[in-house]
Scaffold this active site. Sequence first.
Site: not given
Ligand code: 4NP
Length: 158
Positions: A13, A19, A127
């Site tokens: 992800c 995720r 997300d």
């Molecule tokens: P992930 O969600 O891609 O599902 O782990 C996110 C976690 C952190 C961030 C964006 C999406 N961020 O901008 O730090």
Amino acid sequence: MNNMKKIHLLFVCLGNICRSPMAEFVMRDLIAKAQLSDKISTASCGTSGWHDGEDMHTGTKRILQEQGIDTQGFVSSRLPENALLQYDYIAVMDDNNLRDVERRLGRNSQRIFKLTDFCEDFDFVPDPWYTGNFEECFEIIYLCCENWLSLIKKENNC
Ligand code: 4NP
């Protein structure tokens, strides 16, 4: 049990805290319950590297724990350049992940695809970093992982 070669699955992800760790640990649990832990491994990473070294998000940890799924030993990391050497299949969460992974590793539709390719009702995993909805995320991931594991079992007669 047949003599299939071990299959290495990588979930990807953006941040590798919401995720993809959820998918890694859900799939690992399904694999363990199917007594296939010596045949199939799971790992996860992020396209950004923004959270390298961190544990998974508390929302992801909470929902996994509520479901009785182990959450220990996770450390967030960035997608390695040689991921296609280390892993057989790379399952990403959305179209942005797919674009970013393809930019780094090249296109390979047989080995790099969206996790939601394994269910009809969803086109991507929303997300929860932005939606706050870890339950929805879990339900989609669980359904897709169940379907993917069934397919792997069928294809490998196990
Ligand atoms: P992930 O969600 O891609 O599902 O782990 C996110 C976690 C952190 C961030 C964006 C999406 N961020 O901008 O730090």
